[in-house]
Scaffold this active site. Structure first.
Site, short mmCIF file in Angstrom:
data_model
loop_
_atom_site.label_atom_id
_atom_site.label_comp_id
_atom_site.label_asym_id
_atom_site.label_seq_id
_atom_site.Cartn_x
_atom_site.Cartn_y
_atom_site.Cartn_z
CG HIS A 1 -1.92 -1.00 1.39
ND1 HIS A 1 -2.03 -1.81 2.49
CD2 HIS A 1 -2.94 -1.38 0.57
CE1 HIS A 1 -3.06 -2.63 2.36
NE2 HIS A 1 -3.62 -2.40 1.19
CE LYS B 1 -13.49 -7.73 4.65
NZ LYS B 1 -12.33 -7.12 3.96
NE ARG C 1 -2.17 -7.66 -4.44
CZ ARG C 1 -2.94 -8.06 -3.46
NH1 ARG C 1 -2.45 -8.11 -2.23
NH2 ARG C 1 -4.19 -8.44 -3.66
CB SER D 1 -4.07 -6.68 4.52
OG SER D 1 -3.79 -5.41 4.03
#
Ligand code: PNS
Length: 165
Positions: free
Chosen positions: A22, A46, A95, A133
């Site tokens: 990030h 979440k 990515r 993450s």
């Protein structure tokens, strides 16, 4: 297209936690745009590792020396938040091919919802293409080293929470 004297971009995400991938994208975005807002999604569904307030604090600390980087939270539709902030660009990192389908769906859905907002994809340094993450959290929880994968402040906060964070 009219000249845009000050271009504001939004970089949305959960940032739970912020990784060096990030950070790489944010630094690229901060060079490309006049201002970039890091917009943390408030997701009540979440169970996050770091609370929204903790994440705001971490992001502000890491980008303290970047005057054109701001940190905020948002809920609801991203395009509504971006419009309300006056941003016409959404930044996302790509990515690997595996990111592509999800990112394309989001970008095209956001374009459907608001055609005036453009999604700009940026690639992080190759060394972060495998980093997420979720994996950083898992490696930490299982006792592996996350040095170099997340900013030092994130590693310190994780240690303070303990391994079962
Ligand atoms: O990096 P992340 O955690 O995958 O970020 C996902 C995020 C926050 C960009 C995405 O969940 C989002 O934009 N949520 C807001 C809700 C929304 O606008 N949904 C419809 C468009 S796809």
């Amino acid at each position: 297209m009219a000249a845009n004297p000050s271009r504001l971009a939004v970089y949305p995400g959960s940032f739970d936690p912020l990784t060096n991938g990030h950070v790489d994208i944010i630094e690229r975005g901060a060079r490309l745009f006049d201002r970039i807002v890091l917009a943390i999604l408030v997701n009540i569904d979440k169970a996050p590792l770091f609370s929204v307030d903790e994440r705001v604090g971490i992001l502000r600390e890491v980008f303290d020396d970047h005057p054109n980087v701001e940190v905020e939270t948002f809920d609801g539709l991203l395009v509504d938040y971006a419009r309300q902030r006056g941003a016409d660009v959404i930044v996302r990192g790509l990515r690997a091919i595996s990111d592509f389908e999800y990112e394309m769906q989001m970008a095209l859905m956001n374009r459907h919802l608001n055609p005036d907002i453009e999604t700009v994809f940026m690639m992080p340094a190759e060394s972060y293409t495998y980093l997420s993450s979720r994996l950083a959290k898992e490696v930490f929880a299982l006792g592996g080293s996350i040095t170099g994968l997340v900013p030092p402040v994130v590693e310190a906060r994780l240690r303070a929470k303990g391994r079962r964070a």
